[in-house]
Scaffold this motif. Structure first.
Motif, short mmCIF file in Angstrom:
data_model
loop_
_atom_site.label_atom_id
_atom_site.label_comp_id
_atom_site.label_asym_id
_atom_site.label_seq_id
_atom_site.Cartn_x
_atom_site.Cartn_y
_atom_site.Cartn_z
N LEU A 24 -3.28 109.41 67.59
CA LEU A 24 -3.49 107.98 67.31
C LEU A 24 -4.93 107.83 66.84
CD1 LEU A 24 -2.52 105.03 67.36
CD2 LEU A 24 -3.36 104.88 69.73
N VAL A 25 -5.09 107.36 65.59
CA VAL A 25 -6.42 107.27 65.00
C VAL A 25 -6.65 105.86 64.47
CG1 VAL A 25 -7.96 108.13 63.19
CG2 VAL A 25 -6.42 109.71 64.37
N PHE A 26 -7.82 105.31 64.82
CA PHE A 26 -8.24 104.01 64.33
C PHE A 26 -9.42 104.23 63.38
CE2 PHE A 26 -6.10 103.09 68.23
CZ PHE A 26 -5.55 101.83 68.10
N ALA A 27 -9.44 103.47 62.28
CA ALA A 27 -10.55 103.53 61.33
C ALA A 27 -11.27 102.18 61.35
CB ALA A 27 -10.03 103.82 59.92
N THR A 28 -12.56 102.19 61.57
CA THR A 28 -13.34 100.94 61.59
C THR A 28 -13.76 100.60 60.16
OG1 THR A 28 -15.39 102.15 61.98
CG2 THR A 28 -14.21 101.36 63.91
N SER A 29 -13.66 99.32 59.83
CA SER A 29 -14.03 98.90 58.48
C SER A 29 -14.33 97.42 58.46
CB SER A 29 -12.91 99.22 57.48
OG SER A 29 -13.26 98.75 56.20
N ALA A 30 -15.40 97.04 57.75
CA ALA A 30 -15.73 95.63 57.57
C ALA A 30 -15.08 95.07 56.31
CB ALA A 30 -17.25 95.46 57.49
N ARG A 31 -14.53 95.98 55.46
CA ARG A 31 -13.96 95.55 54.18
C ARG A 31 -12.44 95.70 54.19
NH1 ARG A 31 -17.16 99.71 52.71
NH2 ARG A 31 -15.41 100.72 51.65
N PRO A 32 -11.70 94.82 53.50
CA PRO A 32 -10.26 95.01 53.36
C PRO A 32 -9.98 96.17 52.41
CG PRO A 32 -10.98 93.13 52.07
CD PRO A 32 -12.16 93.57 52.85
N HIS A 33 -9.02 97.00 52.75
CA HIS A 33 -8.71 98.15 51.92
C HIS A 33 -7.34 98.04 51.25
CE1 HIS A 33 -12.08 100.96 52.72
NE2 HIS A 33 -12.17 100.28 53.86
N ASP A 34 -6.68 96.88 51.47
CA ASP A 34 -5.37 96.65 50.85
C ASP A 34 -4.40 97.78 51.13
OD1 ASP A 34 -6.26 94.21 49.77
OD2 ASP A 34 -7.13 95.25 48.03
N GLN A 35 -4.42 98.25 52.37
CA GLN A 35 -3.49 99.31 52.77
C GLN A 35 -2.50 98.75 53.77
OE1 GLN A 35 -5.21 103.09 53.78
NE2 GLN A 35 -6.97 102.83 52.42
N ALA A 36 -1.26 99.13 53.66
CA ALA A 36 -0.18 98.57 54.47
C ALA A 36 -0.19 99.19 55.87
CB ALA A 36 1.17 98.80 53.79
N LYS A 37 -1.15 98.81 56.64
CA LYS A 37 -1.21 99.27 58.03
C LYS A 37 -1.84 98.17 58.87
CE LYS A 37 -3.26 102.94 56.91
NZ LYS A 37 -3.73 104.31 57.04
N PRO A 38 -1.53 98.13 60.17
CA PRO A 38 -2.01 97.04 61.02
C PRO A 38 -3.54 96.96 61.06
CG PRO A 38 -0.29 98.30 62.13
CD PRO A 38 -0.66 99.07 60.91
N VAL A 39 -4.04 95.73 61.05
CA VAL A 39 -5.46 95.47 61.23
C VAL A 39 -5.63 94.75 62.57
CG1 VAL A 39 -7.50 94.28 60.34
CG2 VAL A 39 -5.83 95.30 58.75
N VAL A 40 -6.45 95.31 63.48
CA VAL A 40 -6.61 94.76 64.81
C VAL A 40 -8.09 94.57 65.12
CG1 VAL A 40 -4.45 95.77 65.65
CG2 VAL A 40 -6.60 97.05 65.89
N GLY A 41 -8.35 93.77 66.12
CA GLY A 41 -9.71 93.61 66.61
C GLY A 41 -10.02 94.66 67.66
N PRO A 42 -11.25 94.75 68.13
CA PRO A 42 -11.63 95.79 69.10
C PRO A 42 -10.90 95.66 70.43
CG PRO A 42 -13.44 94.24 68.74
CD PRO A 42 -12.42 93.96 67.69
N ALA A 43 -10.63 94.44 70.90
CA ALA A 43 -9.94 94.29 72.17
C ALA A 43 -8.50 94.80 72.08
CB ALA A 43 -9.95 92.82 72.60
N ALA A 44 -7.81 94.45 70.98
CA ALA A 44 -6.44 94.92 70.80
C ALA A 44 -6.40 96.44 70.64
CB ALA A 44 -5.81 94.25 69.58
N ALA A 45 -7.40 96.99 69.95
CA ALA A 45 -7.47 98.45 69.81
C ALA A 45 -7.66 99.10 71.17
CB ALA A 45 -8.61 98.82 68.88
N ALA A 46 -8.49 98.50 72.02
CA ALA A 46 -8.72 99.07 73.35
C ALA A 46 -7.43 99.06 74.17
CB ALA A 46 -9.82 98.27 74.07
#
Length: 387
Positions: free
Chosen positions: A78-100
């Motif tokens: 399970l890998v999370f990638a941090t990014s401040a920019r939208p990458h227009d990739q079809a995968k879930p975008v979550v905040g840090p609390a949800a990631a935790a």
């Protein structure tokens, strides 16, 4: 908490050793221990990183190096990638609390999770984000969304650690002394009122009752502890006793100190079996209440290198108390205050004779001369010491 299992932190091509060190420090704050680096620009190991880690050596000393991102995440599921920019990739975008939350559940089930952090200058590339299962972004100002590398690591670490430890704080409010009972408060209040009456604080008489009510309400609102009441009682008694003069802690001004010396000289030096304790008590009293000339000369003696800290002030020599004495140089200094009477002069004469009979050289200085020409007074003492 260093053994608390957590996600792996992966820094992709970090540029500055200082940022790596600060990221390690942020990891240590929140119990993250495994740090992986993918092709750090300035190589590894890094002295700047060690310095910036500020003691997070257990992380810096066990860093794992990889040449490629694929190698760095090969054992993770399970890998999370941090990014401040939208990458227009079809995968879930979550905040840090949800990631935790998701990482905690995944790790609890025996899985292994990691978080990717990109370069300081421009973050992760699109193809690197593509290798992650989720994108983590932070609720920041969209007009200024870029975070320092260590700040990003800290935000993730904070959310994960808060969840993993149920928000437990490292320390709590210390236990207070038990709350004071009404009997203790009333006893203190009665004592306070007695002392206020002695100084006629509760006046005019027609306002006495309302003033007492207001005072009592002050302590009721405080909800004082037993220790609070002990402290307040001590304060009131110290102030009350200080009213009784220098023997109880009060300090006289220069004129009052001069009158005190005249009174003591007229009474004479204590004699008999109890004289030792009495003389020491008088010496403490005189030290606490210097005259203006004595204060000025004492400051000058301590500052003048010729005397090298040799003199003591108001220190007993036998049953006598000269104003200043140097035991090493066998020298005593006596000050003559203005307006002294015959009894005071006789007392000083007897003290001088006693000291000289025991090998002391005695310098007698007029207080007015000290205040008028202090350097000359110091020269007189120096001249006697050199004999």
């Amino acid at each position: 908490m260093a053994d608390l299992p957590g996600p792996v932190v992966i820094l992709v091509e970090p540029q500055l050793g200082e940022n790596i060190g600060m990221a390690a420090r942020a990891m240590g704050n929140f119990g993250l221990t495994e740090l992986r680096l993918v092709s750090p620009r300035d190589g590894w190991p890094s002295l700047p990183a060690t310095r910036a880690a500020a003691g997070a050596d257990h992380i810096i000393d066990h860093v794992k190096l990889f040449d490629t991102l694929d190698a760095a995440i090969a054992d993770l599921d399970l890998v999370f990638a941090t990014s401040a920019r939208p990458h227009d990739q079809a995968k879930p975008v979550v905040g840090p609390a949800a990631a935790a939350w998701e990482m905690a559940g995944h790790l609890g089930g025996g899985g292994k999770a990691g978080i990717l952090f990109g370069r300081e200058r421009y973050g992760l590339k699109a193809e690197e984000v593509a290798r992650a299962d989720r994108i983590v972004t932070f609720p920041v100002n969209p007009e200024f969304a870029s975070l320092n590398l260590a700040q990003a690591v800290l935000l993730i670490g904070y959310e994960w650690f808060k969840l993993a430890t149920a928000g437990a704080l490292p320390h709590a409010t210390p236990e207070r002394s038990p709350r004071a009972g009404k009997e203790q408060i009333n006893a203190f209040f009665d004592n306070l009122v007695r002392e206020l009456d002695k100084v006629e604080f509760l006046r005019p008489p027609e306002k006495r009752e309302i003033m007492l009510v207001n005072l009592r309400n002050i302590f009721s609102r405080m909800e004082p502890t037993k220790q609070d009441m002990h402290t307040l009682h001590g304060i009131v008694m110290a102030i009350a006793e200080g009213r009784k003069g220098p023997a109880k802690g009060g300090v006289l001004d220069g004129a009052g100190a001069t009158r005190l010396r005249a009174l003591l000289a007229e009474e004479g030096t204590p004699r008999g079996p109890e004289a030792g304790g009495s003389v020491r008590g008088l010496a403490r009293l005189l030290r606490r209440n210097p005259t203006d000339a004595e204060r000025a000369l004492w400051a000058a003696l301590r500052a003048d290198r010729r005397f090298a800290g040799e003199f003591k002030r108001q220190t007993p020599v036998g049953r006598h108390i000269p104003d200043f004495v140097s035991f090493t140089r066998r020298t005593a200094v006596e000050l003559v205050n203005a307006g002294e009477n015959a009894a005071i002069a006789a007392d000083r004469g007897a003290r001088r004779s006693w000291l000289e009979a025991r090998g002391y050289r005695v310098v007698v200085l007029e207080a007015a001369d000290i205040e008028r020409d202090l350097p000359q007074a110091l020269d007189q003492i120096a001249a006697v010491q050199s004999l």
